[in-house]
Design a protein around this motif. Structure first.
Motif, mmCIF file in Angstrom:
data_model
loop_
_atom_site.group_PDB
_atom_site.id
_atom_site.type_symbol
_atom_site.label_atom_id
_atom_site.label_comp_id
_atom_site.label_asym_id
_atom_site.label_seq_id
_atom_site.Cartn_x
_atom_site.Cartn_y
_atom_site.Cartn_z
ATOM 1 N N LEU A 210 50.359 41.196 37.152
ATOM 2 C CA LEU A 210 49.982 42.598 36.975
ATOM 3 C C LEU A 210 50.879 43.458 37.853
ATOM 4 O O LEU A 210 51.350 43.022 38.906
ATOM 5 C CB LEU A 210 48.518 42.834 37.353
ATOM 6 C CG LEU A 210 47.427 42.515 36.339
ATOM 7 C CD1 LEU A 210 46.061 42.877 36.930
ATOM 8 C CD2 LEU A 210 47.629 43.254 35.031
ATOM 9 N N ALA A 211 51.065 44.682 37.428
ATOM 10 C CA ALA A 211 51.838 45.630 38.221
ATOM 11 C C ALA A 211 51.012 46.092 39.415
ATOM 12 O O ALA A 211 49.770 46.132 39.347
ATOM 13 C CB ALA A 211 52.246 46.825 37.367
ATOM 14 N N PRO A 212 51.652 46.435 40.528
ATOM 15 C CA PRO A 212 50.911 46.975 41.681
ATOM 16 C C PRO A 212 50.089 48.200 41.283
ATOM 17 O O PRO A 212 50.473 48.969 40.401
ATOM 18 C CB PRO A 212 52.026 47.346 42.668
ATOM 19 C CG PRO A 212 53.157 46.447 42.300
ATOM 20 C CD PRO A 212 53.091 46.283 40.807
ATOM 21 N N ASP A 213 48.936 48.357 41.931
ATOM 22 C CA ASP A 213 48.016 49.478 41.685
ATOM 23 C C ASP A 213 47.351 49.431 40.312
ATOM 24 O O ASP A 213 46.766 50.422 39.870
ATOM 25 C CB ASP A 213 48.723 50.831 41.843
ATOM 26 C CG ASP A 213 49.200 51.060 43.257
ATOM 27 O OD1 ASP A 213 48.516 50.603 44.198
ATOM 28 O OD2 ASP A 213 50.268 51.685 43.437
ATOM 29 N N ALA A 214 47.432 48.281 39.629
ATOM 30 C CA ALA A 214 46.796 48.168 38.316
ATOM 31 C C ALA A 214 45.286 48.065 38.464
ATOM 32 O O ALA A 214 44.765 47.533 39.450
ATOM 33 C CB ALA A 214 47.336 46.951 37.572
ATOM 34 N N ASP A 215 44.555 48.575 37.466
ATOM 35 C CA ASP A 215 43.103 48.440 37.420
ATOM 36 C C ASP A 215 42.741 47.080 36.833
ATOM 37 O O ASP A 215 43.565 46.438 36.156
ATOM 38 C CB ASP A 215 42.492 49.551 36.567
ATOM 39 C CG ASP A 215 42.572 50.909 37.243
ATOM 40 O OD1 ASP A 215 42.672 50.943 38.490
ATOM 41 O OD2 ASP A 215 42.537 51.935 36.534
ATOM 42 N N PRO A 216 41.501 46.608 37.053
ATOM 43 C CA PRO A 216 41.100 45.313 36.496
ATOM 44 C C PRO A 216 41.184 45.304 34.971
ATOM 45 O O PRO A 216 40.673 46.224 34.315
ATOM 46 C CB PRO A 216 39.651 45.156 36.961
ATOM 47 C CG PRO A 216 39.532 46.048 38.161
ATOM 48 C CD PRO A 216 40.442 47.201 37.892
ATOM 49 N N PRO A 217 41.821 44.310 34.370
ATOM 50 C CA PRO A 217 41.851 44.200 32.904
ATOM 51 C C PRO A 217 40.444 43.961 32.350
ATOM 52 O O PRO A 217 39.541 43.519 33.069
ATOM 53 C CB PRO A 217 42.747 42.977 32.657
ATOM 54 C CG PRO A 217 43.514 42.784 33.921
ATOM 55 C CD PRO A 217 42.620 43.261 35.027
ATOM 56 N N VAL A 218 40.292 44.207 31.061
ATOM 57 C CA VAL A 218 38.976 44.074 30.432
ATOM 58 C C VAL A 218 38.473 42.642 30.529
ATOM 59 O O VAL A 218 37.283 42.395 30.792
ATOM 60 C CB VAL A 218 39.047 44.525 28.957
ATOM 61 C CG1 VAL A 218 37.713 44.251 28.258
ATOM 62 C CG2 VAL A 218 39.397 46.004 28.856
ATOM 63 N N TRP A 219 39.359 41.653 30.334
ATOM 64 C CA TRP A 219 38.896 40.265 30.374
ATOM 65 C C TRP A 219 38.403 39.874 31.764
ATOM 66 O O TRP A 219 37.511 39.027 31.894
ATOM 67 C CB TRP A 219 39.989 39.311 29.892
ATOM 68 C CG TRP A 219 41.190 39.175 30.787
ATOM 69 C CD1 TRP A 219 42.345 39.878 30.696
ATOM 70 C CD2 TRP A 219 41.346 38.280 31.891
ATOM 71 N NE1 TRP A 219 43.226 39.485 31.684
ATOM 72 C CE2 TRP A 219 42.640 38.495 32.420
ATOM 73 C CE3 TRP A 219 40.536 37.310 32.479
ATOM 74 C CZ2 TRP A 219 43.133 37.792 33.514
ATOM 75 C CZ3 TRP A 219 41.021 36.598 33.567
ATOM 76 C CH2 TRP A 219 42.299 36.837 34.082
ATOM 77 N N VAL A 220 38.950 40.499 32.788
ATOM 78 C CA VAL A 220 38.485 40.244 34.149
ATOM 79 C C VAL A 220 37.078 40.804 34.331
ATOM 80 O O VAL A 220 36.198 40.156 34.924
ATOM 81 C CB VAL A 220 39.458 40.858 35.176
ATOM 82 C CG1 VAL A 220 38.875 40.781 36.585
ATOM 83 C CG2 VAL A 220 40.808 40.151 35.118
ATOM 84 N N ILE A 221 36.845 42.001 33.822
ATOM 85 C CA ILE A 221 35.523 42.635 33.928
ATOM 86 C C ILE A 221 34.472 41.793 33.201
ATOM 87 O O ILE A 221 33.384 41.534 33.724
ATOM 88 C CB ILE A 221 35.567 44.065 33.351
ATOM 89 C CG1 ILE A 221 36.529 44.932 34.170
ATOM 90 C CG2 ILE A 221 34.176 44.689 33.330
ATOM 91 C CD1 ILE A 221 36.742 46.322 33.598
ATOM 92 N N VAL A 222 34.812 41.341 31.994
ATOM 93 C CA VAL A 222 33.860 40.550 31.194
ATOM 94 C C VAL A 222 33.545 39.222 31.873
ATOM 95 O O VAL A 222 32.372 38.834 32.008
ATOM 96 C CB VAL A 222 34.419 40.314 29.782
ATOM 97 C CG1 VAL A 222 33.515 39.348 29.004
ATOM 98 C CG2 VAL A 222 34.549 41.635 29.021
#
Length: 422
Positions: A210-222
């Motif tokens: 992931l790029a720096p300062d990226a937000d959590p991807p959807v699959w990570v949240i799920v």
């Protein structure tokens, strides 16, 4: 999905294992008082909590950003560091679960991350300002604020309950407990599930996925939401017993006050991005509500053990994680050794727990139901208190020895000398 290496995959799986332990470790925060007062059956309570934890995971990502972007410097942090952090956090969660102490999974994770980062890159890897303002200060303030709020709320519920019958009041507050417990579960999902999201996001950034300062991807949240929900459903029955019966004896009015106060504090902190310990908030609220009823008591021996665990959480997890990071510097052999150590320790703790099983059948069975022995302060207050019978008379009559004895707990009185026999 981002490019995932083998090591990064191991780190992600370990993070979800931590999330799972977080779920059963912290089930007590939402459901201990509801189960102890009989508002819900144990299995029904944990099932409801699991669903609401899952829903709460999707409501906000502010806490996840605090962990993935604020606490440690992303530059120079490798996946091995994240793995070491999770090792310390998981083991601390399991040890405190084994002894039935409600310690903070959040602080275990923070401590592990700090210890591993410092061992890897030095003190400069940790942002001291974020640590103080968003971790340490909330850790101290949360139980105090929640405790005071619960104390006042309990006082208010009893005052309002005086206007209706006791039976009607108890039934109403049991219904209210179900709603407030649901609110705590929802708040727990918005706060604790995000910690795993943050740690996985940090691992993905460290691994270049992931790029720096990226937000959590959807699959990570799920995946984080599902892991904490599954852990919650299994129920951390040992800690539920301590929170529900070990700290104090709660009536439905007090349970409602404790849960509502704790949920308010947790939801407010989630919106502000504070990595608050839900355990600290809920434990403080339980103790405050326990004191909010006339004649209510807190078992301070249990509370003291819990406070000690709170104080040890950050440094203990940090030391274990720092040691794991140092071992993994040897390369693949070190990573394998740490993995074997983690799996073996988890298995050993589980086997020890089987010697005395606590589950939904006996969660409300308490071995130390009797009140604690009166302490020095209690005895001193009793010794100088005017006996009720004398105060009610409104006279200046002399106080007899029998009156004074009536104000002092029987356990503290010196037994009379036996009569002489002929």
């Amino acid at each position: 999905m981002e490019h995932i290496t083998l090591l990064l995959g191991i780190v992600i799986i370990t993070a979800l294992v931590f999330d799972f332990t977080n779920g059963f470790h912290d089930t007590a925060n939402a459901m201990a008082t509801t189960i102890s007062t009989g508002a819900l059956k144990p299995k029904t309570a944990v099932a409801m909590s699991a669903v609401l934890n899952l829903v709460g995971a999707f409501l906000s990502v502010e806490v996840a950003k605090t962990i993935s972007k604020g606490l440690v410097n992303e530059e120079g942090i490798q996946p091995e560091v994240i793995f070491a952090a999770l090792v310390g956090a998981i083991l601390w969660n399991l040890v405190t679960w084994l002894v039935g102490l409600p310690s903070s999974s959040s602080h275990a994770l923070m401590g592990g991350l700090i210890g591993a980062a410092v061992a890897s890159a030095g003190l400069g890897a940790v942002d001291g300002g974020v640590l103080v303002t968003k971790v340490l200060i909330p850790a101290i303030a949360a139980p105090l604020v929640a405790g005071i709020a619960a104390y006042l709320a309990a006082k208010l519920t009893y005052k309002l309950g005086d206007k209706v019958g006791e039976k009607t009041s108890t039934k109403g507050y049991r219904t209210g407990q179900i709603a407030s417990a649901g609110l705590v579960s929802l708040a727990h999902g918005t706060n604790d599930a995000q910690k795993t999201m943050g740690i996985i996001t940090l691992a993905l950034i460290a691994g270049g996925a992931l790029a720096p300062d990226a937000d959590p991807p959807v699959w990570v949240i799920v995946s984080a939401g599902l892991a904490i929900a599954l852990g919650t459903y299994l129920g951390g029955w040992r800690i539920i017993r301590t929170m529900g019966k070990g700290l104090t004896d709660l009536q439905p009015q007090q349970g409602f006050a404790a849960q509502t106060s704790a949920a308010s504090v947790i939801l407010a902190s989630s919106n502000l991005g504070f990595s608050l310990s839900t355990t600290h908030s809920c434990s403080g609220a339980v103790m405050g509500a326990g004191l909010g009823r006339k004649g209510g008591v807190v078992r301070w021996s249990t509370a003291t053990r819990m406070f000690v665990a709170w104080g040890l959480t950050l440094p203990a997890a940090a030391l274990v994680s720092a040691g794991a990071e140092l071992v993994m510097r040897t390369g693949d052999i070190g990573i394998a050794a740490v993995t074997v150590f983690l799996v073996g320790s988890c298995l050993a703790i589980w086997l020890i727990s089987r010697r005395q099983v606590v589950d939904h059948h006996n969660v409300n069975d308490v071995e130390h139901a009797d009140a604690e022995e009166p302490g020095v302060v209690t005895t001193a207050i009793a010794a100088v208190t005017v006996p009720p019978t004398v105060a009610a008379a409104g006279t200046t009559a002399a106080v007899t020895d029998d009156d004074l004895k009536a104000t002092i707990p029987a356990a503290t009185q010196t037994p009379a000398a036996p009569a002489a026999t002929v």
